[in-house]
Design a protein around this motif. Structure first.
Motif, PDB file in Angstrom:
ATOM      1  N   GLN A  57      47.766  41.651  40.831  1.00 29.63           N
ATOM      2  CA  GLN A  57      46.368  41.368  40.530  1.00 29.63           C
ATOM      3  C   GLN A  57      46.235  40.496  39.281  1.00 29.63           C
ATOM      4  O   GLN A  57      45.415  39.576  39.243  1.00 29.63           O
ATOM      5  CB  GLN A  57      45.646  42.705  40.350  1.00 29.63           C
ATOM      6  CG  GLN A  57      44.201  42.674  40.698  1.00 29.63           C
ATOM      7  CD  GLN A  57      43.638  44.069  40.859  1.00 29.63           C
ATOM      8  OE1 GLN A  57      43.877  44.697  41.876  1.00 29.63           O
ATOM      9  NE2 GLN A  57      42.905  44.530  39.887  1.00 29.63           N
ATOM     10  N   ARG A  58      47.020  40.767  38.265  1.00 32.67           N
ATOM     11  CA  ARG A  58      46.959  39.979  37.025  1.00 32.67           C
ATOM     12  C   ARG A  58      47.348  38.529  37.286  1.00 32.67           C
ATOM     13  O   ARG A  58      46.699  37.608  36.817  1.00 32.67           O
ATOM     14  CB  ARG A  58      47.868  40.587  35.957  1.00 32.67           C
ATOM     15  CG  ARG A  58      47.831  39.843  34.617  1.00 32.67           C
ATOM     16  CD  ARG A  58      48.895  40.327  33.643  1.00 32.67           C
ATOM     17  NE  ARG A  58      50.228  40.401  34.205  1.00 32.67           N
ATOM     18  CZ  ARG A  58      51.025  39.354  34.452  1.00 32.67           C
ATOM     19  NH1 ARG A  58      50.613  38.129  34.219  1.00 32.67           N
ATOM     20  NH2 ARG A  58      52.227  39.534  34.963  1.00 32.67           N
ATOM     21  N   GLN A  59      48.418  38.330  38.061  1.00 36.49           N
ATOM     22  CA  GLN A  59      48.858  36.966  38.374  1.00 36.49           C
ATOM     23  C   GLN A  59      47.785  36.219  39.171  1.00 36.49           C
ATOM     24  O   GLN A  59      47.535  35.038  38.920  1.00 36.49           O
ATOM     25  CB  GLN A  59      50.167  36.994  39.174  1.00 36.49           C
ATOM     26  CG  GLN A  59      51.354  37.472  38.366  1.00 36.49           C
ATOM     27  CD  GLN A  59      52.548  37.828  39.260  1.00 36.49           C
ATOM     28  OE1 GLN A  59      52.404  38.417  40.329  1.00 36.49           O
ATOM     29  NE2 GLN A  59      53.738  37.458  38.801  1.00 36.49           N
ATOM     30  N   LEU A  60      47.151  36.910  40.111  1.00 35.56           N
ATOM     31  CA  LEU A  60      46.076  36.277  40.882  1.00 35.56           C
ATOM     32  C   LEU A  60      44.928  35.897  39.962  1.00 35.56           C
ATOM     33  O   LEU A  60      44.393  34.792  40.050  1.00 35.56           O
ATOM     34  CB  LEU A  60      45.599  37.208  42.000  1.00 35.56           C
ATOM     35  CG  LEU A  60      44.500  36.645  42.900  1.00 35.56           C
ATOM     36  CD1 LEU A  60      44.973  35.389  43.632  1.00 35.56           C
ATOM     37  CD2 LEU A  60      44.039  37.712  43.900  1.00 35.56           C
ATOM     38  N   ASP A  67      38.795  36.753  34.358  1.00 43.63           N
ATOM     39  CA  ASP A  67      39.209  37.874  33.514  1.00 43.63           C
ATOM     40  C   ASP A  67      39.545  39.108  34.350  1.00 43.63           C
ATOM     41  O   ASP A  67      39.335  39.145  35.569  1.00 43.63           O
ATOM     42  CB  ASP A  67      38.144  38.186  32.462  1.00 43.63           C
ATOM     43  CG  ASP A  67      36.817  38.600  33.073  1.00 43.63           C
ATOM     44  OD1 ASP A  67      36.809  39.427  34.002  1.00 43.63           O
ATOM     45  OD2 ASP A  67      35.771  38.088  32.619  1.00 43.63           O
ATOM     46  N   ARG A  68      40.070  40.126  33.669  1.00 44.55           N
ATOM     47  CA  ARG A  68      40.582  41.319  34.360  1.00 44.55           C
ATOM     48  C   ARG A  68      39.519  42.066  35.148  1.00 44.55           C
ATOM     49  O   ARG A  68      39.769  42.516  36.262  1.00 44.55           O
ATOM     50  CB  ARG A  68      41.244  42.263  33.353  1.00 44.55           C
ATOM     51  CG  ARG A  68      42.582  41.737  32.892  1.00 44.55           C
ATOM     52  CD  ARG A  68      43.172  42.531  31.775  1.00 44.55           C
ATOM     53  NE  ARG A  68      43.332  43.938  32.145  1.00 44.55           N
ATOM     54  CZ  ARG A  68      43.969  44.818  31.426  1.00 44.55           C
ATOM     55  NH1 ARG A  68      44.516  44.453  30.282  1.00 44.55           N
ATOM     56  NH2 ARG A  68      44.071  46.061  31.814  1.00 44.55           N
ATOM     57  N   SER A  69      38.323  42.217  34.593  1.00 51.73           N
ATOM     58  CA  SER A  69      37.298  42.962  35.338  1.00 51.73           C
ATOM     59  C   SER A  69      36.808  42.154  36.534  1.00 51.73           C
ATOM     60  O   SER A  69      36.535  42.726  37.598  1.00 51.73           O
ATOM     61  CB  SER A  69      36.137  43.370  34.431  1.00 51.73           C
ATOM     62  OG  SER A  69      35.429  42.240  33.988  1.00 51.73           O
ATOM     63  N   LEU A  74      36.752  41.357  42.418  1.00 52.46           N
ATOM     64  CA  LEU A  74      37.027  40.435  43.514  1.00 52.46           C
ATOM     65  C   LEU A  74      38.011  41.057  44.503  1.00 52.46           C
ATOM     66  O   LEU A  74      37.780  41.048  45.718  1.00 52.46           O
ATOM     67  CB  LEU A  74      37.591  39.119  42.962  1.00 52.46           C
ATOM     68  CG  LEU A  74      37.939  38.065  44.001  1.00 52.46           C
ATOM     69  CD1 LEU A  74      36.697  37.274  44.374  1.00 52.46           C
ATOM     70  CD2 LEU A  74      39.003  37.134  43.472  1.00 52.46           C
ATOM     71  N   VAL A  75      39.094  41.625  43.992  1.00 52.88           N
ATOM     72  CA  VAL A  75      40.111  42.242  44.854  1.00 52.88           C
ATOM     73  C   VAL A  75      39.503  43.430  45.602  1.00 52.88           C
ATOM     74  O   VAL A  75      39.707  43.577  46.817  1.00 52.88           O
ATOM     75  CB  VAL A  75      41.365  42.648  44.044  1.00 52.88           C
ATOM     76  CG1 VAL A  75      42.259  43.584  44.836  1.00 52.88           C
ATOM     77  CG2 VAL A  75      42.125  41.400  43.603  1.00 52.88           C
ATOM     78  N   ALA A  76      38.745  44.267  44.903  1.00 51.55           N
ATOM     79  CA  ALA A  76      38.134  45.434  45.557  1.00 51.55           C
ATOM     80  C   ALA A  76      37.221  44.986  46.704  1.00 51.55           C
ATOM     81  O   ALA A  76      37.256  45.572  47.798  1.00 51.55           O
ATOM     82  CB  ALA A  76      37.356  46.258  44.541  1.00 51.55           C
TER      83      ALA A  76
END
Length: 146
Positions: A57-60, A67-69, A74-76
């Protein structure tokens, strides 16, 4: 009352204003040509996961420059919509690795030609050289990648 066309120099005086207006045009063309459900950022995520399955997730988020949130949301959303799946990262148990689902692959294949049409529409009044120069200049506005 003066219209926005009475003083065209005022419209193009500030780069930020032009970038904002160009982005608004992109969004309008995207909604018309591609999808109201899949955003351009989600499409970019699909492309990245197609090219590099199993990124975390971080790499994406780094690839998308969000940013992280934002990447977590987005992933969720993409997992909920059945476009991607996540599994525990075998190397880092605190992280997830991401893959396209069969539906995600199908969606990507169906969106690609429409995304190419957006590009064609947005750059229709530019020569190929001008299109390349525009991309080069836009990249120059962004901070350097680390």
């Amino acid at each position: 009352m003066p219209t926005r066309h009475d003083n065209p120099e005022a419209l193009s005086k500030f780069t930020g204003s032009l970038v904002r207006r160009a982005q608004q045009r992109h969004v309008a063309v995207w909604l018309n040509e591609v999808s109201a459900e899949i955003t351009s950022v989600q499409y970019a995520a699909l492309e990245i996961l197609h090219k590099t399955p199993g990124v975390n997730q971080r790499q994406l988020g780094d690839e998308l420059d969000v940013d992280r949130s934002t990447i977590a949301d987005l992933v969720a959303r993409m997992v909920r919509n059945g476009l991607i799946e996540r599994s525990d990262d075998p190397v880092d148990k605190r992280s997830y690795v991401l893959f396209l689902t069969a539906d995600g692959k199908k969606q990507l294949a169906s969106l690609r030609p429409r995304v190419e049409e957006v590009e064609r529409i947005l750059t229709a009044r530019l020569t190929q050289r001008e299109s390349l120069e525009l991309r080069r200049l836009l990249l120059a506005l962004l901070p350097p990648q680390e």
